[in-house]
Design a protein around this motif. Sequence first.
Motif, short mmCIF file in Angstrom:
data_model
loop_
_atom_site.label_atom_id
_atom_site.label_comp_id
_atom_site.label_asym_id
_atom_site.label_seq_id
_atom_site.Cartn_x
_atom_site.Cartn_y
_atom_site.Cartn_z
N PRO A 182 -9.02 -3.26 112.68
CA PRO A 182 -10.08 -4.18 112.80
C PRO A 182 -11.23 -3.00 112.98
O PRO A 182 -12.35 -3.70 113.36
N ARG A 183 -10.73 -1.73 113.25
CA ARG A 183 -11.91 -0.92 113.47
C ARG A 183 -12.28 0.09 112.63
O ARG A 183 -13.07 0.78 113.30
N ASP A 184 -11.11 -0.34 111.73
CA ASP A 184 -12.33 1.21 110.50
C ASP A 184 -10.66 1.10 109.32
O ASP A 184 -9.80 0.63 108.94
N PRO A 185 -11.70 1.58 108.35
CA PRO A 185 -10.81 0.71 106.71
C PRO A 185 -10.16 1.94 106.44
O PRO A 185 -9.00 1.95 106.09
N ASP A 186 -10.44 3.70 107.19
CA ASP A 186 -9.24 4.48 107.03
C ASP A 186 -7.96 4.68 108.29
O ASP A 186 -7.75 5.19 107.36
N GLY A 187 -7.82 3.27 108.66
CA GLY A 187 -6.73 2.78 109.63
C GLY A 187 -7.63 4.05 111.25
O GLY A 187 -8.59 4.44 111.67
N GLY A 188 -6.44 3.06 111.92
CA GLY A 188 -6.60 3.05 113.30
C GLY A 188 -7.39 4.33 114.06
O GLY A 188 -8.24 4.37 115.34
N LEU A 189 -6.61 5.66 113.72
CA LEU A 189 -6.77 6.65 114.46
C LEU A 189 -8.05 7.47 114.59
O LEU A 189 -8.50 7.81 115.66
N ARG A 190 -8.32 7.23 112.83
CA ARG A 190 -9.39 7.75 112.68
C ARG A 190 -10.61 6.79 112.70
O ARG A 190 -11.78 7.47 112.24
N ALA A 191 -10.97 6.22 114.28
CA ALA A 191 -12.10 5.46 114.22
C ALA A 191 -12.77 5.75 115.37
O ALA A 191 -13.90 5.73 115.33
N TRP A 192 -11.75 6.04 115.87
CA TRP A 192 -12.16 7.01 117.35
C TRP A 192 -12.70 8.44 116.89
O TRP A 192 -12.72 9.35 116.67
#
Length: 154
Positions: free
Chosen positions: A113-123
């Motif tokens: 939900p935070r980033d299409p590249d995956g959660g960890l990479r959104a931050w």
Amino acid sequence: TVESLHMMTILKRRMETEGVWDQTAYNEQMWYLALPGQRAHGISARVLNYYCHMNSKTLFRYMLDDEALMERHRPVSIHVNYHPEKLQRMQDVYASYHGLGPDLGGGAGLPSPRDPDGGLRAWHWGVGLKKGRWCREAPRQRPGEDLSKSKLAT
């Protein structure tokens, strides 16, 4: 151990009588020498490998940008303590290393939900999301610059 019980007893008394933060008191007590009239706690300190037992700043600031390290290394523990968005980051860390949970991002390159590249990479490594939906670090002043250019001083 007897030594651990002694140190925890001292910490309990400090928590009850001093206005000190628990992590600060623990760290101080760990390194205090014996004082006159008090015996030392007797605990031995060991420093662990900071990539095996890391805090969240190490993960988000250094490890995520190192593709080779991310591919071959799996930490033993991650203490999510550096960021205000602790719950969401913990969810993404868990999902990254243990698989998807309900409403959690993948972290390992799966959409979240935070980033299409995956959660960890959104931050962002500091505060908030990289895409700027939350707070971002303020621009730094150069030495000698006056405060008239500062967004924080006006």
